[in-house]
Design an enzyme around this catalytic site. Sequence first.
Site, PDB file in Angstrom:
ATOM      1  N   ASP A  60      11.450  24.901 -15.617  1.00 39.00           N
ATOM      2  CA  ASP A  60      12.912  24.283 -16.099  1.00 39.00           C
ATOM      3  C   ASP A  60      13.643  25.572 -16.344  1.00 39.00           C
ATOM      4  O   ASP A  60      14.862  25.611 -16.128  1.00 39.00           O
ATOM      5  CB  ASP A  60      12.764  23.644 -17.628  1.00 39.00           C
ATOM      6  CG  ASP A  60      11.787  22.275 -17.652  1.00 39.00           C
ATOM      7  OD1 ASP A  60      12.094  21.740 -16.337  1.00 39.00           O
ATOM      8  OD2 ASP A  60      11.664  21.896 -18.639  1.00 39.00           O
ATOM      9  N   ASN A 134      20.843  24.695 -21.705  1.00 39.82           N
ATOM     10  CA  ASN A 134      19.994  24.252 -23.068  1.00 39.82           C
ATOM     11  C   ASN A 134      20.970  24.683 -24.220  1.00 39.82           C
ATOM     12  O   ASN A 134      20.998  23.855 -25.346  1.00 39.82           O
ATOM     13  CB  ASN A 134      18.614  25.209 -22.629  1.00 39.82           C
ATOM     14  CG  ASN A 134      17.550  24.388 -22.270  1.00 39.82           C
ATOM     15  OD1 ASN A 134      17.708  23.217 -22.179  1.00 39.82           O
ATOM     16  ND2 ASN A 134      16.140  24.777 -22.520  1.00 39.82           N
ATOM     17  N   GLN A 235      17.504  33.455 -21.659  1.00 39.95           N
ATOM     18  CA  GLN A 235      17.401  34.151 -20.536  1.00 39.95           C
ATOM     19  C   GLN A 235      18.463  35.335 -20.509  1.00 39.95           C
ATOM     20  O   GLN A 235      18.228  36.683 -19.842  1.00 39.95           O
ATOM     21  CB  GLN A 235      17.708  33.505 -19.045  1.00 39.95           C
ATOM     22  CG  GLN A 235      16.407  32.312 -19.068  1.00 39.95           C
ATOM     23  CD  GLN A 235      16.869  31.461 -17.510  1.00 39.95           C
ATOM     24  OE1 GLN A 235      17.965  31.540 -17.224  1.00 39.95           O
ATOM     25  NE2 GLN A 235      15.962  30.683 -17.205  1.00 39.95           N
TER      26      GLN A 235
END
Length: 281
Positions: A60, A134, A235
């Site tokens: 993902d 997300n 990230q």
Amino acid sequence: MVKKVLIVINISKDDSMNLAKEISTWLKEKNIESDFISFDGFCNNSPITGYDLTITLGGDGTVLWAARNCLDSQIPIFPINLGQFGFIATVEPGNWKNALLTVLENKAVFSYRGMTYTTVIREGKEVYSTYALNDSVICAEQTATTICLKVKYNNLDLCDLKADGLIVSTSTGSTAYSAAAGGPIVGPELNALIVTPVNSFSLSSRPIVLNPEGELSVFIDKSRTKKICLTVDGQEPFSIVQGDTIIIKKAEKMAKLLFCTHESFYNALRSKLNWTGGPHA
């Protein structure tokens, strides 16, 4: 019509390069060009243009990176799952040919997922901006350290929060860090902003689901620690300081994902998060 494809290779996944070469050879036989790009889990954003399709080889997290960088060009993402959960990377490695063939024959189903646009305002100037599929997470860089935040929604006071942090997620991200912090799981067909405190100092602080048409602002108030971080999609870390304001709102465009159907989401919810209600869940 698909004429040129970008293949995103998560280099931490075994056999991702071999699978990329296999897919590239298969595409070439169909007179379709392909290029490779490596992803290590924390690559900088690099907006993708000039392609008709992006294929991700990873989990993902690889899809999250591709979604942020394909959004402006509205390039659809074909996610092959080489990870563990596969909530949005739903195409299994053994089925990629059949699935990709349906894309080339224009028979595949798209799923449109809402994203957020996050900006950091410092001394009246924008110093950082990015998309998120997300979530955006504000927390101290050091664990077990509370920070103080003033949260507003549409310029109305929502709360003064003393907590380890704050998660602002999309419906897609509701099954990720937000769920682990006690936030609600929201079906992907419902576009929403989910605001979830992390280890709040007050028992009255609870997650809240907001209309994504509004704008959320988070002011970084005076805290014991000066080392505070904004992390997007797990990230992209960006250091923020006292006095910064983080603005989070709905992105104007939506991510175009292939084979991320409602059925695949609820199947993953039951089989991978054990959301079954049974005695052995």
